[in-house]
Write an enzyme that holds these catalytic residues in place. Structure first.
Site, PDB file in Angstrom:
ATOM      1  N   LYS A  22      32.469  41.522  47.604  1.00  0.00           N
ATOM      2  CA  LYS A  22      32.684  42.889  47.129  1.00  0.00           C
ATOM      3  C   LYS A  22      34.142  43.049  46.712  1.00  0.00           C
ATOM      4  CE  LYS A  22      32.004  47.728  48.139  1.00  0.00           C
ATOM      5  NZ  LYS A  22      33.217  48.068  47.363  1.00  0.00           N
ATOM      6  N   ASP A  24      37.463  45.232  45.350  1.00  0.00           N
ATOM      7  CA  ASP A  24      38.048  46.552  45.582  1.00  0.00           C
ATOM      8  C   ASP A  24      38.883  46.920  44.368  1.00  0.00           C
ATOM      9  OD1 ASP A  24      38.754  48.895  46.775  1.00  0.00           O
ATOM     10  OD2 ASP A  24      40.129  48.015  48.244  1.00  0.00           O
ATOM     11  N   GLU A 167      36.911  42.801  51.540  1.00  0.00           N
ATOM     12  CA  GLU A 167      36.260  44.074  51.869  1.00  0.00           C
ATOM     13  C   GLU A 167      34.838  43.902  52.376  1.00  0.00           C
ATOM     14  OE1 GLU A 167      35.508  48.491  49.890  1.00  0.00           O
ATOM     15  OE2 GLU A 167      36.206  46.834  48.652  1.00  0.00           O
TER      16      GLU A 167
END
Length: 308
Positions: A22, A24, A167
């Site tokens: 993921k 950011d 993340e």
């Protein structure tokens, strides 16, 4: 297509999912007409091309019509996406300022899906086929890349991101089609959630239905000789919990700010720094402030001096 917050798929079903790191950053749709040009649009549809001139060479590199899905990030020294760094690039309109900041904080485009290629829409294809077509484009360079996706092994992948300080993960069902504008259960985002014990030093009154109740708590961490402000927490309570907090804050009211440095928060009211709570958050800014904090629970078993 948007991901739904959730948890890892059951262990016995992990081989039906791919797992991607993921990022950011700022979500972007990349439009490549095939004439060498590049158009970048944010989630709102706004044209943000001029804010990221270092990414506009992608159109000439590919040289064919395509629409790609990705995330614009700014990388830290360890190669991790850092949203706070990226914020210095977002919303700039001055060409001189954009050029200056592009040298200081270069943007990087992480590509993770292909929704149109040549004259063909790919939205009806399963994830595995779209992913193969994307990887076959070979789009890996100084300012863009197509990071690997791992099929299965979700727990190991999640632990890897935790260890690396990332993340979290996005899990994508291998058979899923691309659903534009839909927050789908076929994409699941799994964030690492951290917790910290904090001391309440102030609060901000709520409005509307929260009139008379705390709208947000101003919290800090103790250190030798003081209380360091770490942020404002405005979510995580039921109405009953807010009512309980309101009474605790009322009896602890003081006139002076208890933090080392007074936070610039309009309407702040101050309390004796005696109330301890546990807060969930995703990460911290370089200044030490909590990102996306949410109240978890009171800690009546702890006093501020317990974790100096």
């Amino acid at each position: 297509m948007l991901a739904t917050p959730g948890s890892l798929p059951p262990t016995g079903m992990e081989d039906r999912w791919a797992f991607e790191v993921k990022q950011d950053g700022q979500r972007v749709m990349v439009y490549l007409p095939g004439d060498g040009s590049t158009i970048l649009r944010s989630r709102s549809g706004a044209d943000i091309t001029t804010a990221y001139p270092e990414l506009t060479g992608l159109g000439s590199v590919l040289g064919r019509p395509a629409v790609l899905d990705g995330e614009i990030v700014a990388l830290d020294r360890e190669g991790r996406s850092d949203f706070e760094r990226l914020q210095s690039r977002m919303g700039l309109t001055s060409a001189a300022k954009v050029a200056h900041m592009a040298k200081l904080v270069p943007a990087h485009l992480v590509l993770f899906d292909a929704v149109h290629l040549d004259s063909r829409s790919l939205t009806g294809l399963p994830y595995t086929e779209r992913r193969t077509l994307l990887e076959d484009l070979g789009l890996d360079g100084e300012h863009w890349s197509t990071p690997a996706a791992v099929v299965g092994h979700g727990e190991q992948a999640l632990e890897m991101t935790r260890t690396a300080g990332l993340e979290g993960l996005v899990a994508k069902r291998l058979t899923s089609v691309y659903e534009p504008g839909v927050r789908s259960r076929s994409w699941i985002k799994i964030r690492h959630v951290r917790t910290v014990d904090v001391v309440v030093g102030g609060w901000v009154p709520g409005r509307g239905r929260l009139t008379g109740l705390p709208g947000a708590l101003l919290v800090g961490e103790t250190h030798e000789g003081g209380l360091r402000y770490v942020g404002s927490v405005g979510t995580g309570w039921s109405t009953t919990e807010r009512t309980t907090l309101a009474e605790l804050l009322r009896v602890a009211a003081i006139d002076d700010c208890p933090f080392d440095t007074m936070p610039h928060v309009a309407g702040a009211r101050w309390v004796l720094p005696r109330l301890v709570g546990e807060v969930r958050y995703t990460s911290r800014t370089r200044a030490g402030l909590l990102r996306q904090p949410s109240w978890h629970r009171l800690r009546p078993d702890l006093a501020p001096d317990d974790f100096v």
